[in-house]
Design a protein around this motif. Structure first.
Motif, PDB file in Angstrom:
ATOM      1  N   ASP A  10     -86.260 -16.426  64.758  1.00 30.63           N
ATOM      2  CA  ASP A  10     -86.681 -15.476  63.731  1.00 30.63           C
ATOM      3  C   ASP A  10     -87.269 -14.213  64.340  1.00 30.63           C
ATOM      4  O   ASP A  10     -87.095 -13.108  63.800  1.00 30.63           O
ATOM      5  N   GLU A  11     -87.949 -14.364  65.454  1.00 28.50           N
ATOM      6  CA  GLU A  11     -88.605 -13.205  66.061  1.00 28.50           C
ATOM      7  C   GLU A  11     -87.615 -12.202  66.656  1.00 28.50           C
ATOM      8  O   GLU A  11     -87.990 -11.076  66.995  1.00 28.50           O
ATOM      9  N   ASP A  12     -86.344 -12.608  66.771  1.00 30.22           N
ATOM     10  CA  ASP A  12     -85.331 -11.700  67.312  1.00 30.22           C
ATOM     11  C   ASP A  12     -84.607 -10.908  66.228  1.00 30.22           C
ATOM     12  O   ASP A  12     -83.858  -9.971  66.540  1.00 30.22           O
ATOM     13  N   ILE A  13     -84.822 -11.264  64.978  1.00 33.15           N
ATOM     14  CA  ILE A  13     -84.071 -10.632  63.895  1.00 33.15           C
ATOM     15  C   ILE A  13     -84.343  -9.136  63.822  1.00 33.15           C
ATOM     16  O   ILE A  13     -83.419  -8.327  63.702  1.00 33.15           O
ATOM     17  N   GLU A  14     -85.612  -8.752  63.887  1.00 33.25           N
ATOM     18  CA  GLU A  14     -85.963  -7.344  63.756  1.00 33.25           C
ATOM     19  C   GLU A  14     -85.306  -6.503  64.844  1.00 33.25           C
ATOM     20  O   GLU A  14     -84.786  -5.416  64.579  1.00 33.25           O
ATOM     21  N   GLY A  15     -85.303  -7.014  66.085  1.00 34.44           N
ATOM     22  CA  GLY A  15     -84.702  -6.267  67.174  1.00 34.44           C
ATOM     23  C   GLY A  15     -83.208  -6.080  66.989  1.00 34.44           C
ATOM     24  O   GLY A  15     -82.662  -4.989  67.244  1.00 34.44           O
ATOM     25  N   VAL A  16     -82.519  -7.128  66.544  1.00 29.57           N
ATOM     26  CA  VAL A  16     -81.082  -7.036  66.306  1.00 29.57           C
ATOM     27  C   VAL A  16     -80.806  -6.103  65.126  1.00 29.57           C
ATOM     28  O   VAL A  16     -79.869  -5.302  65.157  1.00 29.57           O
ATOM     29  N   TYR A  17     -81.641  -6.190  64.107  1.00 27.96           N
ATOM     30  CA  TYR A  17     -81.501  -5.318  62.938  1.00 27.96           C
ATOM     31  C   TYR A  17     -81.609  -3.851  63.362  1.00 27.96           C
ATOM     32  O   TYR A  17     -80.791  -3.009  62.965  1.00 27.96           O
ATOM     33  N   ARG A  18     -82.600  -3.546  64.167  1.00 25.03           N
ATOM     34  CA  ARG A  18     -82.788  -2.169  64.628  1.00 25.03           C
ATOM     35  C   ARG A  18     -81.620  -1.721  65.501  1.00 25.03           C
ATOM     36  O   ARG A  18     -81.203  -0.565  65.446  1.00 25.03           O
ATOM     37  N   MET A  19     -81.092  -2.631  66.275  1.00 27.40           N
ATOM     38  CA  MET A  19     -79.940  -2.311  67.111  1.00 27.40           C
ATOM     39  C   MET A  19     -78.753  -1.896  66.252  1.00 27.40           C
ATOM     40  O   MET A  19     -78.103  -0.878  66.501  1.00 27.40           O
ATOM     41  N   PHE A  20     -78.489  -2.683  65.202  1.00 24.57           N
ATOM     42  CA  PHE A  20     -77.370  -2.358  64.322  1.00 24.57           C
ATOM     43  C   PHE A  20     -77.606  -1.056  63.561  1.00 24.57           C
ATOM     44  O   PHE A  20     -76.648  -0.386  63.169  1.00 24.57           O
ATOM     45  N   LYS A  21     -78.868  -0.716  63.346  1.00 23.38           N
ATOM     46  CA  LYS A  21     -79.194   0.532  62.680  1.00 23.38           C
ATOM     47  C   LYS A  21     -79.165   1.723  63.641  1.00 23.38           C
ATOM     48  O   LYS A  21     -79.341   2.865  63.235  1.00 23.38           O
ATOM     49  N   GLY A  22     -78.951   1.439  64.930  1.00 19.02           N
ATOM     50  CA  GLY A  22     -78.810   2.514  65.895  1.00 19.02           C
ATOM     51  C   GLY A  22     -80.101   2.966  66.530  1.00 19.02           C
ATOM     52  O   GLY A  22     -80.164   4.062  67.089  1.00 19.02           O
TER      53      GLY A  22
END
Length: 220
Positions: A78-90
């Motif tokens: 769960d703690e990795d979701i935000e980082g991946v989300y931000r990555m996809f948002k550029g």
């Protein structure tokens, strides 16, 4: 590009060790055989060469189907979701990997192997996963009314049988099936989803919780 590494798996049955390939990222343009390996879950299945025991191996992976401009990131923490989300948002992206060529990509984050497989099957069939998630709400509501004792763990779209259906997994391990109905899909598309953004411009985490919120907001 695809990225992989070798890990050693100790078989819980015979206790012998053997190598296993763990994929950090999969590019199906480079490794086309991984399309079927992810869909049939063999990419996550260790088969002991000594005793034949089958073991599910859980690991995160970025699945990149370049020819369809699609990326699905399977996240296990769960703690990795935000980082991946931000990555996809550029945000904070390595331009060598995520350049302007990503424009128009269909990006998703999933939290289970079942969800990864499901997304691929949905998109294989040319369907909108947002509409599929709304259909699940109706299925869950109907089942809870008909069988209030049923504890539903997960509902998943599946096309492995002769016709598409929704697999219903209960908390006690039983699996049932509800037929996929194109008329319901078309109704949701017309009545609920008609004003939604293009699928490639919408949210990245599309699941049943997202669908509940969308339907609720629609009613208000």
């Amino acid at each position: 590009m695809s990225m992989e590494r070798q890990e050693t798996i100790k078989c819980p049955s015979c206790e012998k060790e053997s190598p296993f390939t763990v994929w950090q990222s999969i590019n199906t343009d480079i490794d086309p055989e991984m399309k079927s390996a992810v869909r049939d879950m063999s990419a996550f299945t260790f088969i002991c060469p000594h005793c034949g025991a089958k073991i599910n191996v859980n690991y995160p992976v970025l699945y990149h189907q370049m020819e369809d401009r699609m990326m699905i990131y399977y996240v296990i923490r769960d703690e990795d979701i935000e980082g991946v989300y931000r990555m996809f948002k550029g945000e904070g992206i390595d331009e060598e990997i995520f350049s302007k060529s990503r424009e128009g990509y269909l990006n998703r984050i999933v939290l289970t192997q079942n969800q990864l497989r499901e997304k691929l099957l949905i998109f294989d069939d040319g369907l909108d996963d947002r509409i599929i998630e709304v259909m699940k709400i109706f299925i869950i509501a109907s089942l809870q009314e008909q069988r209030p004792e049923l504890k539903i763990k997960e509902v998943l779209y599946d096309n492995a049988a002769e016709s598409a259906c929704f697999a219903v997994l209960s908390e006690d391990g039983n699996v049932g099936c509800v037929d996929y109905e194109q008329s319901v899909y078309d109704s949701v598309k017309e009545d609920i989803a008609k004003d939604w953004p293009d699928i490639r411009d919408d949210e990245i985490i599309i699941n049943t919780a997202w669908a509940y919120e969308m339907v609720f907001n629609k009613k208000n």
